[in-house]
Scaffold this active site. Structure first.
Site, PDB file in Angstrom:
ATOM      1  N   CYS A 180       0.825  -1.202   0.074  1.00  0.00           N
ATOM      2  CA  CYS A 180       0.134  -0.195   0.142  1.00  0.00           C
ATOM      3  C   CYS A 180       0.630   1.072   0.038  1.00  0.00           C
ATOM      4  CB  CYS A 180      -1.010  -0.136   1.223  1.00  0.00           C
ATOM      5  SG  CYS A 180      -2.198   1.177   1.075  1.00  0.00           S
ATOM      6  N   LEU A 181       0.821   2.198   1.055  1.00  0.00           N
ATOM      7  CA  LEU A 181       1.615   3.478   1.064  1.00  0.00           C
ATOM      8  C   LEU A 181       2.822   2.912   1.040  1.00  0.00           C
ATOM      9  CD1 LEU A 181      -0.619   5.751   3.410  1.00  0.00           C
ATOM     10  CD2 LEU A 181      -0.813   5.466   0.898  1.00  0.00           C
TER      11      LEU A 181
END
Length: 584
Positions: free
Chosen positions: A315-316
């Site tokens: 993800c991030l």
């Protein structure tokens, strides 16, 4: 003669502070949603609809047709109760699947609602001249308002609630009221969701044995204990997202990706992010790169010198890893043996439904809110994610907990989802502005140490995972890495959503994936063409990834290393999962 200019910077800043305070106060009543942004979207939609007589005529025609369909259906059911419905719910809509909804009058309630929902979709879509972003915002808002009045939320129109009430003699409402009081008390005192206390890191989740071997103000680095007699020479460094606690990749022993990697002979390191407070408000995106990813790489390199590293970001964390890898490539730093991106975007032109909450007006509103607190709180982020799947995460839970008087069984992934973190003001503002709005990374404009961090400079082979039902990082957006990477890319499309698509342990039924590799010199193909040609596999995708890692590792296995370096600056500090994971 011109008047001499006076220094107005102090006064201007004071005026700006007044604006920020007003917006921060308003945010307490709007859930962090900018009313100006909503007003702009609805003004754009309404004024264009008013100027489109053809669209209005189309809507009148559709309303008449839907009324006729419903009338015909109702007339047919009087003669034959097994009459097929005139409209089916969307595949992801599970509100009307119970047997009671197939009987009258509940079937009529459901059919009328679905037809009305479809008509409002037509009302808010394809209005000539409306900007795509405003169209999405208006359509989303209309859907949220409609869902509030769904017959499934009405105890007098929901056959499941009525059946439960008859069976329990009304006791379900008593239990529902108790559930509501308990949830209200937990919310007021900041305690986690009911049942989440049964899944505590170090007790029954995040229990893979290991040691914290490095700590700074932003991260703890965990090295996991080996379980095999030999290991692959190149270690794996996992960079999780900092929006939640790291242990989604080390949940229960049966579905821990970390434990699975260790059992396959990988030496695994994982970052555990600190939960920032208001004192960390000035931490920047580059601080997360330097003090997070780069500090972890330095530590792994010191513990296992002269070995390249398989880096994986979720993800991030994958986006941040991409920035770090691009900067490393520009500087001639070739420590990465490979890079894996798990549901991580590098291009944000199509960022999924989260884009509904991101435009210049909304970002200014969020900026004021974070400026006041020094961070974006976990509850504000959770609200946005819940709205994206309001039927599953809000309304169905309210019906079950408060109308049915039941409790949704807690499980490890749901408990982890309630264990969120904060994000520092400056870092999150930079992230939204530079990546979401300005798309600097994909455009090659993102500067690191005064030089562009261009994805095209990365030469390490890539393994990229998208998920079919991911509403946070849509797989077609994740797939865009093909357009920027001048290296070999293996792309895998997993079943499931943003979390469950990644936590996909072997042995779980109903899982499948598609996978294909593209050499650096091969021509680019679009995502739909790729999906049609990619090889299919059943079950978990984890074995395919570990096989790929082995193929990009040295052929000879080595004795597993010890934990940390006792005689240097990276000793074993404490047992996993460390201290940062417990910060509230």
């Amino acid at each position: 003669m011109p008047l001499p200019r006076e220094d107005e910077s102090v006064g201007v800043e004071a005026y700006r502070a007044v604006d920020r305070m007003c917006e921060a106060i308003n945010a307490q009543f709007t859930g962090g949603v900018s009313p100006t942004s909503l007003a702009l979207a609805f003004f754009d939609w309404s004024i264009h609809l008013a100027a489109a007589p053809g669209k209005r005529m189309e809507l009148v025609d559709k309303a008449l047709r839907k009324t006729a369909r419903l009338s015909t259906y109702l007339a047919a059911t009087t003669a034959d109760s097994a009459t097929p419905p005139c409209i089916e719910p969307l595949p992801e809509d599970h509100r009307f699947l119970a047997e009671g909804w197939q009987k009258q009058p509940y079937a009529a309630f459901a059919q009328a609602f679905l037809l009305n929902q479809q008509w409002w979709h037509n009302v808010t879509r394809e209005v000539p001249g409306v900007s795509p972003h405003h169209e999405e915002v208006v359509s989303f808002t209309a859907r949220q308002l409609l869902d509030m009045f769904s017959p499934s939320n009405n105890p007098l129109a929901n056959p499941e609630v009525i059946g439960k009430t008859i069976e329990a003699g009304g006791g379900n409402f008593v239990e529902g009221f108790r559930n509501w009081l308990e949830d209200l008390g937990r919310l007021a005192t900041g305690r986690p969701t009911v049942g989440a206390e049964d899944f505590l890191p170090g007790r029954n989740v995040a229990v893979t044995p290991g040691k914290v071997v490095y700590r700074n103000r932003l991260i703890e680095l965990i090295q996991y204990a080996p379980t095999t007699d030999t290991a692959l020479a190149e270690p794996v460094l996992i960079v999780p997202a900092w929006i939640m606690k790291y242990y989604i990749l080390d949940l229960s022993p049966g579905n821990s990706l970390v434990r699975y990697l260790v059992s396959r002979g990988h030496t695994v390191f994982c970052i555990s992010w600190r939960n920032p407070t208001a004192q960390d408000r000035e931490l920047t995106l580059d601080d997360y790169r330097r003090t997070g990813v780069m500090a972890a790489l330095d530590a792994v390199g010191a513990i296992l010198p002269e070995r390249k590293i398989h880096a994986a970001g979720y993800c991030l964390g994958g986006t941040l890893l991409s920035i770090a890898a691009a900067a490393m490539a520009r500087a001639g730093d070739d420590r990465l043996a490979s890079m894996t991106l798990l549901a991580a975007q590098t291009d944000f032109t199509e960022p999924g439904e989260l884009a509904l909450f991101i435009d210049h007006s909304q970002l200014h509103f969020l900026d004021s809110m974070m400026w006041n607190r020094g961070y974006l709180s976990a509850d504000q982020m959770a609200g946005a994610f819940q709205l994206l799947r309001s039927n599953d995460l809000i309304w169905s839970q309210l019906v079950r907990n408060y109308l049915m008087g039941e409790r949704t069984p807690m499980f490890d992934l749901m408990a982890w989802n309630a264990d969120s973190t904060r994000m520092p003001y400056r870092m999150h503002a930079e992230y939204l502005q530079r990546l979401y709005l300005d798309n600097e990374l994909a455009a090659g404009r993102l500067q690191v140490d005064g030089r562009p961090a261009a994805l095209q400079n990365i030469r390490a082979p890539l393994f990229v995972v998208g998920a079919e039902r991911d509403h946070v990082a849509p797989w077609r957006s994740v797939y865009k890495i093909h357009q920027f990477a001048d290296t070999d890319v293996t792309f895998l499309l997993a079943s499931g959503g943003h979390n469950a698509g990644i936590v996909s342990e072997p042995g779980r039924n109903g899982r499948h994936y598609r996978i294909a590799s593209k050499r650096a010199a091969d021509p680019y193909v679009g995502p739909d063409e790729w999906a049609a040609a990619a090889a299919s596999g059943s079950g978990s995708w984890w074995p395919a990834w570990t096989q790929w890692l082995a193929e990009h590792s040295a052929p000879d296995r080595v004795p597993p290393p010890g934990l940390g370096v006792a005689d240097k600056s990276y000793p074993a500090i404490e047992d996993a999962p460390g201290s940062y994971v417990f910060q509230r």
